[in-house]
Design an enzyme around this catalytic site. Structure first.
Site, PDB file in Angstrom:
ATOM      1  CG  ASP A  10      27.283 -25.999   0.533  1.00 51.00           C
ATOM      2  OD1 ASP A  10      26.832 -26.999   0.500  1.00 51.00           O
ATOM      3  OD2 ASP A  10      28.665 -25.794   0.918  1.00 51.00           O
TER       4      ASP A  10
ATOM      5  CD  GLU B  17      23.452 -28.669   2.011  1.00 49.03           C
ATOM      6  OE1 GLU B  17      23.853 -30.050   2.023  1.00 49.03           O
ATOM      7  OE2 GLU B  17      24.398 -27.543   2.215  1.00 49.03           O
TER       8      GLU B  17
END
Length: 728
Positions: A405, A458
């Site tokens: 993330d 990401e």
């Protein structure tokens, strides 16, 4: 009389301010002989017992009414195994003395932990069931180098920090203690007097299980057995494999209708897993399941990186869920958050009274966007804690991939900061060199230790080489989310079709950089929250056009180079934004057949067709796997391209992004012959208008678009069609 224990030492021990309890407690050789000392608050009588015979060897004298006992063992010169018979409130209990056991952590482990190169720090740190000198119990180890005193407190000692102060291993800053009788299922924490003299209660950073929020204690829970990586699961992650990911938030996929409570891990295994398999997805991606205190963080602010959240059941229940997914042929991706952690006092923040896990300067250590703290990746023990965690989920739970993330927030020191709010690196640049090295090291170790498992980033900027090997200067991820493609295509689709001709490049631009990374095309949870509307609700027009636009878009997405990711609810065109506190709108699929059923059937057929035809996935990251046939017809908003496999087999993909059907639309092709329509998003089966080409169409020897042969098709309104060449 024995060597007298200084009264100040006794006072410090009882007050919990003595940092070296093993120098006083336990068995010691003194001038008077072999002496045993014990700190046993509330005890009235204490005897030293011979374990084999049960014979009382000596009664310890109470030197302080607050529970300090001492006594010399007659006729004994050498250390021996003993037990203590302790009378509390009139009841005698036979216990093993924690302070008769030697150091726990082996020198090599201590050295590797200090160097930050221990591949599996979780095998040493944390709480582990063990047997020492024939005594069963639990060994506890925690890194807190600046604490003045650390004790284990829990259900086994009335949460009393006086009873079990730990030994400090000064060479590593690790505190350790073996507690006889402490066992799996018992709650515990670390009570410490921190560097500033404050009394703190901390959860174990390496806890393998934790209490259900809002409680915050850790749970003694042994390491799960390792999960063997199968060749099938490894193959399903490869670059040439069909990868279609169903992204799920376990707490809101479906809930109990009577009380709106979550499904358990085992209920999800029985409901979610077969549903995802039936829908044709290849992978399940789980929003973070690490323990976290705040439901509204969706798991992205974890406090227990090594503990699956108790919201949905136990650690073993989560293992059951993963096993069920694997049995169904689904790989499992875990969203992993090594970028930041919350400020909750019971967790990592100022763990030992210093900024142990985080940077001390808020310009480096504080995320103002999320009110969270940033890991200090340059501290060896911190990066080791995180790298070990990545390996832990893959080895011990069978996780097949980690989606990392917010990578951009890690690799840039000025991420979401104004001038003066960040500190440049040693070369004056904005890159976080320590974070970059941490990510490269994590990917390298996973590649070496668990080959076949992969990582996905990401990453929202154009940082070069995110999914390129480290020897090419890359970060070493296997895949990168293509957020640029997602933004461009959604911006295009929300336009009224009459204006799309002026933004034609938003659909074509992605191919200009497609081969710079190994891309995943994500329609993730981030696109259906915070006022962005649902994907369906972004589509223009009336209800018919909204659904037609969505179907055409999905047909385009599944055909475009890159692996696929779809957040739950989008597969049946949920109309509302995602709400983490409620179930998906499954009622939209109740009653008679409707547009939502049509989208659900389309997504299933897209998955199955995409998986069946190698041309749609085998060469996602090879220029040979894609070729434009019509790229410049912006006036009619038509785009046509070819997907190709290694053997040269082709599938033609044609999209018409206007509500006007295009009849007799001619374009040049590479391979003449008979072409069969294998997917049409305008099919009546999906509640479209059922315009099309009657199943098959033959090419003509008519030149078009610089090619000798061509096809003449009907392009349905707001639709995408796929055609495959029939064998001669």
């Amino acid at each position: 009389m024995s060597d007298r224990i200084d009264r100040d030492v006794i006072n410090a021990l009882i007050a919990g301010h003595f940092a070296d309890p093993f120098s006083v407690l336990g068995m010691h050789k003194t001038t008077a002989g072999l002496e045993v000392r014990a700190l046993l608050p509330d005890a009235t009588d204490v005897w030293v017992i011979e374990p084999k015979t049960g014979r009382k060897l000596a009664k310890l004298e109470c030197l302080d009414s607050r529970g300090f006992f001492s006594g010399v063992i007659p006729r004994r010169k050498n250390f021996f195994r003993y037990q203590l018979a302790v009378v509390w409130h009139g009841q005698q209990n036979l216990i093993d003395d924690p302070y008769r056991f030697g150091p726990l952590i082996q020198e090599m482990d201590a050295w590797l932990l200090s160097e930050g190169t221990h591949l599996r720090p979780y095998e040493t740190l944390g709480a582990h069931a063990d047997t020492m000198d024939g005594v069963t119990g639990t060994r506890f180890s925690v890194w807190a180098p600046n604490a003045r005193r650390v004790s284990v407190v829990g259900q086994f000692n009335y949460w009393d920090g006086r009873r079990h102060p730990m030994r400090l291993r000064k060479e590593s800053g690790i505190w350790e203690l073996f507690i006889p009788g402490a066992h799996n299922g018992q709650l515990y924490k670390y009570e410490m007097i921190d560097a500033n003299g404050n009394l703190r209660l901390k959860s174990d950073p390496y806890a393998f299980e934790a209490q259900m929020r809002p409680e915050t204690a850790s749970l003694i829970c042994g390491l799960p057995e390792k999960v063997v990586q199968t060749e099938e699961r490894k193959k399903a992650n490869q670059f040439d494999a069909p990868i279609s990911i169903y992204e799920v938030h376990l707490g809101s996929w479906r809930r109990h209708t009577d009380n709106n409570f979550w499904l358990s891990y085992r209920e999800l295994a029985d409901q979610l897993v077969p549903y995802a398999k039936w829908m044709g997805f290849t992978h399940l991606e789980l929003l973070p399941i690490n323990e976290h205190p705040f439901d509204g963080s969706w798991g992205y602010q974890p406090t227990g990186l090594y503990a699956p959240t108790r919201r949905f059941g136990t650690r073993d229940d989560f293992r059951y869920f993963i096993d069920a997914a694997h049995a169904a042929g689904l790989n499992v991706i875990l969203d992993w958050v090594p970028g930041h952690f919350p400020t909750d006092d019971f967790a990592l923040a100022e763990f030992d009274g210093t900024n142990l896990y985080e940077h001390s300067d808020p310009r480096e250590g504080y995320h103002q966007d999320w009110n969270t703290l940033i890991y200090n990746y340059g501290r060896r023990e911190v990066s080791n804690f995180l790298v070990g965690n990545a390996l832990y989920w893959i080895e011990r739970f069978g996780i097949d991939a980690l989606r990392v993330d917010a990578v951009a927030s890690m690799i840039y020191r000025d991420y979401s900061r104004k001038e003066g709010e960040w500190i440049p690196n040693e070369f004056g640049g904005r890159e976080n060199l320590e974070a970059i090295e941490f990510l490269r090291n994590t990917n390298r170790i996973l590649g070496e230790q668990v080959s076949g498992a992969v990582t996905m980033a990401e990453e929202s900027t154009d940082f070069p080489g995110v999914s390129r090997p480290q020897d090419m200067g890359g970060l070493g991820f296997w895949y990168k989310w293509n957020l640029g493609w997602m933004h461009d295509t959604l911006d295009y689709m929300k336009l009224d079709p009459i204006y799309r001709q002026y933004h034609h490049d938003k659909l074509t631009f992605g191919m200009l950089y497609n081969n710079t990374e190994n891309f995943v095309l994500p329609l993730s949870h981030d696109e259906v929250v915070h006022g962005k509307k649902s994907i369906l609700d972004r589509m223009p027009g009336d209800a018919w056009q909204k659904f037609a636009n969505l179907r055409a878009y999905y047909g385009w997405m599944w055909a475009f180079p890159g692996k696929k990711l779809l957040f739950m609810g989008n597969e049946f065109a949920q109309g509302r934004e995602w709400n983490h506190d409620a179930s998906l709108d499954w009622h939209l699929l109740e009653g008679g057949d409707n547009w939502h059923h049509g989208v659900q059937r389309l997504v299933r057929d897209l998955n199955l067709t995409y998986r069946h035809h190698k041309a749609m996935h085998e060469l996602d990251f090879d220029p040979y796997g894609f070729e434009w046939l019509v790229v410049d017809d912006k006036e009619r908003s038509v785009l046509i391209f070819v997907r190709r496999d290694k053997e040269g087999n082709e599938i033609i993909v044609a999209s018409n992004f206007t509500p006007v059907p295009r009849h007799d639309y001619r374009f040049g092709i590479n391979q003449p012959g008979k072409w069969r329509e294998i997917l049409n998003t305008d099919s009546m089966h999906y509640h479209g208008s059922n315009a099309g080409n009657g199943g098959t169409v033959h090419s003509d020897e008519i030149a078009s678009h610089g090619r000798q042969h061509s096809l003449s098709l009907t392009l349905p309104p707001l639709a995408t069609i796929w055609l495959v060449r029939e064998a001669e």
